[in-house]
Motif scaffolding. Structure first.
Motif, mmCIF file in Angstrom:
data_model
loop_
_atom_site.group_PDB
_atom_site.id
_atom_site.type_symbol
_atom_site.label_atom_id
_atom_site.label_comp_id
_atom_site.label_asym_id
_atom_site.label_seq_id
_atom_site.Cartn_x
_atom_site.Cartn_y
_atom_site.Cartn_z
ATOM 1 N N MET A 1 0.847 -1.194 0.000
ATOM 2 C CA MET A 1 0.000 0.000 0.000
ATOM 3 C C MET A 1 0.887 1.250 0.000
ATOM 4 N N THR A 2 0.636 2.176 -0.918
ATOM 5 C CA THR A 2 1.504 3.350 -1.060
ATOM 6 C C THR A 2 0.881 4.623 -0.471
ATOM 7 N N CYS A 3 -0.238 4.502 0.238
ATOM 8 C CA CYS A 3 -0.885 5.696 0.778
ATOM 9 C C CYS A 3 -0.077 6.259 1.951
ATOM 10 N N THR A 4 -0.233 7.559 2.180
ATOM 11 C CA THR A 4 0.344 8.221 3.343
ATOM 12 C C THR A 4 -0.671 8.159 4.475
ATOM 13 N N LEU A 5 -0.218 7.885 5.695
ATOM 14 C CA LEU A 5 -1.158 7.767 6.813
ATOM 15 C C LEU A 5 -1.869 9.091 7.061
ATOM 16 N N PRO A 6 -3.193 9.055 7.223
ATOM 17 C CA PRO A 6 -3.970 10.290 7.417
ATOM 18 C C PRO A 6 -3.982 10.727 8.871
ATOM 19 N N THR A 7 -4.347 11.971 9.112
ATOM 20 C CA THR A 7 -4.564 12.459 10.474
ATOM 21 C C THR A 7 -6.034 12.325 10.866
ATOM 22 N N VAL A 8 -6.924 12.395 9.881
ATOM 23 C CA VAL A 8 -8.360 12.210 10.148
ATOM 24 C C VAL A 8 -9.029 11.626 8.907
ATOM 25 N N ILE A 9 -9.992 10.731 9.140
ATOM 26 C CA ILE A 9 -10.758 10.108 8.053
ATOM 27 C C ILE A 9 -12.237 10.366 8.323
ATOM 28 N N LEU A 10 -12.896 11.036 7.395
ATOM 29 C CA LEU A 10 -14.338 11.291 7.510
ATOM 30 C C LEU A 10 -15.085 10.212 6.737
ATOM 31 N N LEU A 11 -15.859 9.417 7.445
ATOM 32 C CA LEU A 11 -16.621 8.332 6.825
ATOM 33 C C LEU A 11 -18.050 8.811 6.600
ATOM 34 N N PHE A 12 -18.361 9.177 5.360
ATOM 35 C CA PHE A 12 -19.674 9.737 5.025
ATOM 36 C C PHE A 12 -20.634 8.652 4.562
ATOM 37 N N SER A 13 -21.878 8.761 5.027
ATOM 38 C CA SER A 13 -22.940 7.909 4.512
ATOM 39 C C SER A 13 -24.217 8.725 4.397
ATOM 40 N N LYS A 123 -8.714 7.526 14.157
ATOM 41 C CA LYS A 123 -8.635 8.504 13.062
ATOM 42 C C LYS A 123 -10.002 8.803 12.448
ATOM 43 N N CYS A 124 -10.988 7.977 12.739
ATOM 44 C CA CYS A 124 -12.253 8.027 12.000
ATOM 45 C C CYS A 124 -13.319 8.903 12.662
ATOM 46 N N VAL A 125 -14.024 9.652 11.813
ATOM 47 C CA VAL A 125 -15.189 10.444 12.226
ATOM 48 C C VAL A 125 -16.351 10.027 11.321
ATOM 49 N N CYS A 126 -17.420 9.482 11.920
ATOM 50 C CA CYS A 126 -18.571 9.019 11.129
ATOM 51 C C CYS A 126 -19.569 10.163 10.936
ATOM 52 N N VAL A 127 -19.876 10.457 9.677
ATOM 53 C CA VAL A 127 -20.767 11.580 9.337
ATOM 54 C C VAL A 127 -21.944 11.061 8.507
#
Length: 202
Positions: A1-13, A123-127
């Protein structure tokens, strides 16, 4: 996996025509594309589905009749892939992400939310984006059996503790105030992460 680690992830639904894309676009504009990327779990799904079925990938990404005519079959095909590997589309979606803030704009299943929570704890915020049926109808939504009652639309109706619920019924001033609260949360997470990084460097 080549992604850079995030500081925050917004999980939208949110339901079809609730305006998830509109809301996530506004957030990205506020934060800038250098700081924030929008990642769609449906993009790698559609790309793979298009390849396997010899279809037009760009048309499947749109919101027109072409996509709608394949939606039900694409949902079934995606379910089959997820049953084989629940993180299959999640891994593909984040593969090249380099910005510190990730917006996952189309979480649809509990397995999507669980995968991100397990891979990126804290890291996750559920929105959740919500709009009335009347508003959604004005945007072109019509209830469709096999789509609106499938897991892809109902999988997160229960069992998820949302950190933020955004009402998107068309009043821009009301939406703006709600987004201000979410943006301040993102920025505070960013500041906390930067502070932790500077402590580690010291």
């Amino acid at each position: 996996m080549t992604c850079t680690l995030p500081t925050v992830i917004l999980l939208f639904s949110g339901k079809r025509k609730s305006g998830k894309d509109y809301v996530t676009d506004l957030i990205q504009k506020s934060l800038t594309a250098e700081m924030c990327c929008i990642l769609r779990l449906s993009a790698p799904l559609k790309q793979q589905y298009a390849q396997d079925h010899n279809l037009d990938y760009e048309e499947l990404l749109g919101s027109g009749q072409y996509k709608e005519s394949y939606r039900a079959d694409m949902i079934r095909w995606g379910e089959m892939k997820r049953q084989q590997d629940s993180g299959f589309f999640c891994r593909l979606a984040i593969k090249h992400a380099t910005q510190p803030v990730w917006i996952i704009s189309d979480c649809r299943r509990m397995s999507d939310v669980q995968w991100f929570h397990e891979e990126f704890p804290d890291k996750c915020v559920c929105v959740r984006v919500e709009a009335s049926e009347q508003t959604r109808s004005q945007r072109g939504w019509r209830f469709t059996t096999g789509i609106d009652d499938a897991e892809s639309e109902c999988g997160l109706d229960e069992g998820v503790k949302f950190d933020c619920i955004i009402r998107n019924d068309g009043a821009d001033d009301v939406l703006e105030k709600q987004l201000e609260g979410l943006l301040s949360l993102i920025r505070s997470r960013e500041e906390d992460s930067n502070a932790q990084n500077s402590i580690k460097l010291d």
